[in-house]
Design a protein around this motif. Structure first.
Motif, mmCIF file in Angstrom:
data_model
loop_
_atom_site.group_PDB
_atom_site.id
_atom_site.type_symbol
_atom_site.label_atom_id
_atom_site.label_comp_id
_atom_site.label_asym_id
_atom_site.label_seq_id
_atom_site.Cartn_x
_atom_site.Cartn_y
_atom_site.Cartn_z
ATOM 1 N N ILE A 104 21.358 25.769 31.011
ATOM 2 C CA ILE A 104 21.302 26.484 29.732
ATOM 3 C C ILE A 104 22.662 27.076 29.395
ATOM 4 N N LEU A 105 23.318 27.699 30.397
ATOM 5 C CA LEU A 105 24.643 28.264 30.156
ATOM 6 C C LEU A 105 25.646 27.176 29.789
ATOM 7 N N GLY A 175 25.207 18.963 40.171
ATOM 8 C CA GLY A 175 26.417 19.053 39.364
ATOM 9 C C GLY A 175 26.368 18.140 38.156
ATOM 10 N N LEU A 176 25.908 16.893 38.361
ATOM 11 C CA LEU A 176 25.793 15.956 37.242
ATOM 12 C C LEU A 176 24.723 16.399 36.251
ATOM 13 N N GLY A 177 23.631 16.973 36.753
ATOM 14 C CA GLY A 177 22.571 17.438 35.855
ATOM 15 C C GLY A 177 23.030 18.565 34.956
ATOM 16 N N VAL A 178 23.736 19.540 35.536
ATOM 17 C CA VAL A 178 24.236 20.664 34.744
ATOM 18 C C VAL A 178 25.275 20.187 33.734
ATOM 19 N N ALA A 179 26.253 19.382 34.203
ATOM 20 C CA ALA A 179 27.293 18.887 33.295
ATOM 21 C C ALA A 179 26.699 17.971 32.232
ATOM 22 N N GLY A 180 25.733 17.130 32.620
ATOM 23 C CA GLY A 180 25.110 16.233 31.658
ATOM 24 C C GLY A 180 24.348 16.976 30.582
ATOM 25 N N GLY A 211 16.430 26.794 22.635
ATOM 26 C CA GLY A 211 15.304 27.672 22.898
ATOM 27 C C GLY A 211 13.979 26.934 22.903
ATOM 28 N N ALA A 212 13.809 25.999 21.952
ATOM 29 C CA ALA A 212 12.577 25.212 21.907
ATOM 30 C C ALA A 212 12.445 24.339 23.151
ATOM 31 N N ALA A 213 13.577 23.815 23.642
ATOM 32 C CA ALA A 213 13.536 23.010 24.868
ATOM 33 C C ALA A 213 13.065 23.838 26.051
ATOM 34 N N TYR A 214 13.518 25.084 26.114
ATOM 35 C CA TYR A 214 13.080 25.955 27.218
ATOM 36 C C TYR A 214 11.592 26.276 27.097
ATOM 37 N N LEU A 237 15.775 20.116 29.286
ATOM 38 C CA LEU A 237 15.865 20.996 30.451
ATOM 39 C C LEU A 237 14.891 20.563 31.535
ATOM 40 N N GLY A 238 13.793 19.950 31.125
ATOM 41 C CA GLY A 238 12.869 19.401 32.108
ATOM 42 C C GLY A 238 13.473 18.246 32.885
ATOM 43 N N TRP A 239 14.396 17.509 32.262
ATOM 44 C CA TRP A 239 15.057 16.414 32.975
ATOM 45 C C TRP A 239 15.890 16.951 34.130
ATOM 46 N N VAL A 240 16.542 18.104 33.923
ATOM 47 C CA VAL A 240 17.374 18.673 34.985
ATOM 48 C C VAL A 240 16.531 18.985 36.210
#
Length: 537
Positions: A104-105, A175-180, A211-214, A237-240
């Motif tokens: 999210i950040l 790392g790839l999930g956050v950066a992606g 916000g809607a994704a969360y 965000l669910g993909w992460v």
């Protein structure tokens, strides 16, 4: 030359013309963001890298970690708040505890970068001057996306390198999930920047999608264990979380993230080639022929009412969720002494339920500081965009103009804490008075941070963005400090460290009065500086 004619000309003369000047614009973007980008990268990566040490203190044995995994997955509120737990190793628990929030950040960082170097440049007129030189039509968008890529790549590399000791595969996946995720929202912001005429609206719409994704992810996780809900898979965000870092990585999920990035990027590039600089596909609706806003305060409210409404609804919902978790705080913590100690360091030494409520009240207070900073810095935005000049050219003094925005900023922070407290009490089912009182105590620290934002805006407006760093540091200290068992001297660097732990603890008026006095002094000094200095042109 129209956008269509220019696009056809560039197509005939070679696609390289469309990217002419990209390197220079990228260097300019990185130079302008030479402070902001490292701070964001440090925050995103630092929060992740601090988590394993904290979890090792809380769950030192395999049995404790396995028990924590079972209890967290069995609690729908905890699944909604953090995500399901897919493994009981320190790495898997770290990915569970902070992975989605780091994403999210990264998304917030990315949307700010892209909109700052695209729509914001057009809105202020700087892009028109730059485009008069040898700059291709798609060069500004490319430079903005490359700047976001640099920041996300740095954060991803730090996360992967810092967590490699927990397992190289899991560290790379996280790392790839956050950066992606950051790049996914960067390309989404690039699309929105083509659709809207206002940088503020572009940020608001992209943030709304985030916000809607969360919400979708939280709703899916609360209803179904194991991240199997359709709602969870709809949310990026669910993909992460479903990458399952350190828990049998699902590398194919990265294909979803990469495919979404490429599709959104292609759409953004197509839209960028079909419009003129400064224009948009969703033009702003013209206002009435005769204005209805009679005061500067009414104008400020008109500009900020959408933000106030969004924050208010968010605090009400968050309060209700946190309140619903309070009754089961003992079940969430279980017999783990270290976790109990962390909650009590955050919320005080009273009963565990009161300590949990105090912790949630403190979290709401620290998040409210982000609102007050954003609302105060709206003054700076109005000034730099030169929208303040027509207002001040009338019979409106600077102090009256500023007061309209500051009333909304400081009054809005008070409203947020009241609404958040109401949500907590409703979710908990009792103790409305003590919870509201605890929320009101937080206002003193929130206003102190808001006062600093006023001071920077009034005296040194080019450094006004530093107020974001102060709010972020306070949030990091309050969130991670108790888990790392930082000394009290470090905790006291945040104004929240001086407040009494309520509900459950004893009321101490002295720190509250001191913080309110500091806030008043900072606001007064900031307004004095605003009145005396030249306006930015």
């Amino acid at each position: 030359m129209t956008a269509v004619t220019t696009a056809r000309y560039e197509t005939r003369t070679g696609g390289s013309r469309q990217l002419a000047g990209t390197g220079a614009l990228l260097r300019l973007a990185l130079r302008r963001d030479r402070v902001m980008l490292p701070v964001w990268v440090f925050i995103v990566a630092g929060l992740v890298l601090a988590m394993p040490g904290s979890l090792e203190q809380s769950y030192g044995t395999a049995a404790e970690r396995a028990d924590a995994m079972r209890s967290m997955n069995a609690n729908s509120s905890m699944r909604a708040l953090y995500s399901p737990v897919f493994g009981d190793s320190i790495g898997a628990l770290s990915a569970w505890r902070i992975g989605v929030y780091a994403a999210i950040l990264a998304a917030v960082m990315s949307l700010i970068i892209v909109i700052r170097h695209t729509r914001d440049e057009e809105e202020t007129g700087r892009q028109e001057m730059i485009s008069a030189a040898m700059v291709g039509r798609r060069a500004p968008l490319t430079a903005a996306l490359l700047a976001a890529l640099v920041a996300n790549a740095a954060a991803g590399l730090l996360i992967a390198g810092g967590l490699a000791g927990q397992g190289s595969g899991g560290a790379l996946a996280l790392g790839l999930g956050v950066a992606g995720t950051g790049m996914l929202f960067a390309t989404m912001a690039a699309i929105v920047a083509q659709l809207t005429e206002s940088a503020r609206l572009a940020k608001g719409l992209t943030s709304g999608v985030l916000g809607a994704a969360y919400v979708l992810k939280a709703a899916g996780d609360a209803g179904t264990e194991g991240g199997k809900s359709v709602l969870t898979w709809i949310s990026p965000l669910g993909w992460v979380q479903n990458l399952r870092a350190f828990a049998g990585e699902r590398w194919w999920v990265l294909l979803l993230i990469g495919g979404a990035i490429l599709a959104q990027g292609a759409l953004a590039y197509d839209l960028a080639g079909r419009r003129d600089v400064g224009m948009s596909f969703l033009p702003t609706r013209p206002g009435p022929a005769k204005g209805k806003l009679a005061t500067a305060g009414a104008l400020a409210w008109r500009l900020q009412r959408g933000s106030v409404l969004g924050w208010t609804l968010g605090f009400l919902a968050a309060g209700a969720v946190f309140g619903g978790m309070a009754e089961g705080a003992a079940d969430i913590v279980g017999d783990n002494r270290n976790t109990r100690d962390i909650i009590q360091r955050m919320g005080g030494q009273s009963g565990l339920t009161d300590a949990f409520l105090s912790t949630m009240v403190g979290m709401l207070g620290m998040i409210a500081a982000l609102y007050v900073v954003a609302s105060v810095l709206r003054l700076h935005g109005e000034e730099t965009s030169q929208r303040a000049e027509p207002v001040l050219a009338n019979a409106v003094g600077r102090l009256r103009w500023a007061a309209g925005h500051l009333v909304i900023a400081f009054g809005g922070a008070l409203l947020l804490m009241l609404v958040g407290g109401l949500g907590l009490a409703v979710g908990y089912g009792k103790d409305l008075g003590p919870i509201l009182g605890a929320c009101l105590v937080q206002v003193a620290a929130i206003w102190a941070i808001g006062g600093l934002a006023v001071l920077l805006t009034g005296i040194h407006p080019r450094a006004a963005g530093a107020a974001w760093a102060v709010a972020g540091v306070c949030l990091a200290i309050g969130w991670i400090g108790p888990a790392l068992d930082l000394p009290q001297a470090a905790m006291n660097l945040s104004p929240y460290g001086h407040l009494p732990k309520l509900p459950g603890g004893g009321m101490e008026w002295a720190p509250v009065v001191v913080l309110l006095t500091i806030a008043a002094a900072l606001v007064a000094a900031g307004l004095t500086g605003l009145r005396r200095r030249d306006m930015i042109s």
